[in-house]
Design an enzyme around this catalytic site. Structure first.
Site, PDB file in Angstrom:
ATOM      1  CE  LYS A 237       0.766   1.574   4.355  1.00  0.00           C
ATOM      2  NZ  LYS A 237       1.389   2.885   4.685  1.00  0.00           N
TER       3      LYS A 237
ATOM      4  CG  ASP B 214      -1.054  -0.112   8.522  1.00  0.00           C
ATOM      5  OD1 ASP B 214      -1.897   0.711   8.892  1.00  0.00           O
ATOM      6  OD2 ASP B 214       0.111   0.203   8.194  1.00  0.00           O
TER       7      ASP B 214
END
Length: 286
Positions: free
Chosen positions: A11, A136
């Site tokens: 990401k 996350d």
């Protein structure tokens, strides 16, 4: 089912703001997460008992200190599974780079163990397990474009980033996420990213509107400690990137080239690699 593989996608952060600090020490964040098509690959198989994690990377621990191991151990325990799992990691995402490499591997481990043992667990349940491993991990289970709030676990799916070319560069320096957050005083920040504006630009499919608002408050800590990050950001812009930003706590920097500028993006990739920045990749948003 003898063996199968799952991709674990990296990401970047299109915007990252820190709102404050909780009594438990965690920081409250508001950020835009974006999956990119740079991935690790995890291969799963059943074994008689225990957990075996192997990898083509010599830089990672492969015991209970590895997030893949932690994720597998959590599910085996919670679901009362007596047999074991063997997991092999093919590592492509740079390590400790601000790209959620460890978290996305943990998310893939949760998915893989769930599939390997035919566990009927919803994504919501896996995300609940995931947040106990890392902030996350729930996002990495979801993927795509998302607004993350709280400590990162409160997620809202967003319209996708308009198609573009994303150049990522990870300099060979060490940045501790924990140290960066500990050094940040949210009360002393003089400016905050326009996260709501980025959300609006995504809704309008306005890439330029996203690019002009990209900002990351963690740069106020990481860039002074590692000026090479600023150098790479400036270099990306000089090579044609319409916008450039540090991802997460760093040290990865990414530059965005709008659709139709693939040739410029490839030329920038070649230039940066020739300049010694070997961990450089040209990817697209997912």
């Amino acid at each position: 089912m003898d063996e199968f593989s799952i991709r674990a996608y990296a990401k970047i952060n299109l915007g990252l703001d820190v709102i404050g600090r909780l009594p438990n020490g965690y920081h409250q964040v508001k950020m835009i997460m974006q999956s990119i098509d740079l991935w690790d690959e995890l291969t799963f198989r059943r074994i008689r008992k225990g957990i075996s994690v192997t990898s083509d990377s010599s830089e990672l621990p492969l015991d209970e200190n590895n997030l893949i191991y932690k994720a597998a151990a959590l599910l085996l325990k919670e679901c009362n599974i007596s047999s074991g799992v063997g997991i092999h990691l093919k590592k492509n995402i740079p390590i400790a780079a601000g790209m959620a490499g460890g978290s996305t591997d943990a998310a893939a481990a949760l998915k893989g163990v769930c599939r390997l043992f035919d566990l009927n667990l919803s994504q919501k349940r896996l995300m609940e397990y995931g947040v106990s491993i890392g902030a996350d991990v729930p996002y990495c289970l979801m993927g795509g474009t998302a607004l993350a709030e709280g400590i990162g676990e409160k997620l809202t799916a967003l319209p996708p980033l308009p198609d573009c070319h994303i150049l990522t560069v990870t300099p060979k320096i060490s940045v501790s996420t924990k140290s960066v957050y500990q050094s940040l005083d949210a009360q002393e920040l003089t400016g905050h990213p326009d996260i709501d504006g980025i959300v609006g630009a995504l809704s309008a499919k306005d890439l330029a509107g996203v690019l002009v608002r990209m900002d990351n408050v963690l740069e106020t800590v990481t860039v002074p400690a590692h000026p090479v990050i600023r150098t790479i950001k400036d270099r990306m812009r000089s090579l044609g990137a319409a916008g450039s930003l540090m991802s997460g706590s760093g040290p990865t920097v990414f530059g965005i080239f709008p659709q139709g500028q693939e040739a410029s993006a490839k030329a920038a990739l070649d230039s940066l690699r020739q300049e010694g920045l070997e961990q450089a990749f040209l990817v697209r948003p997912i």
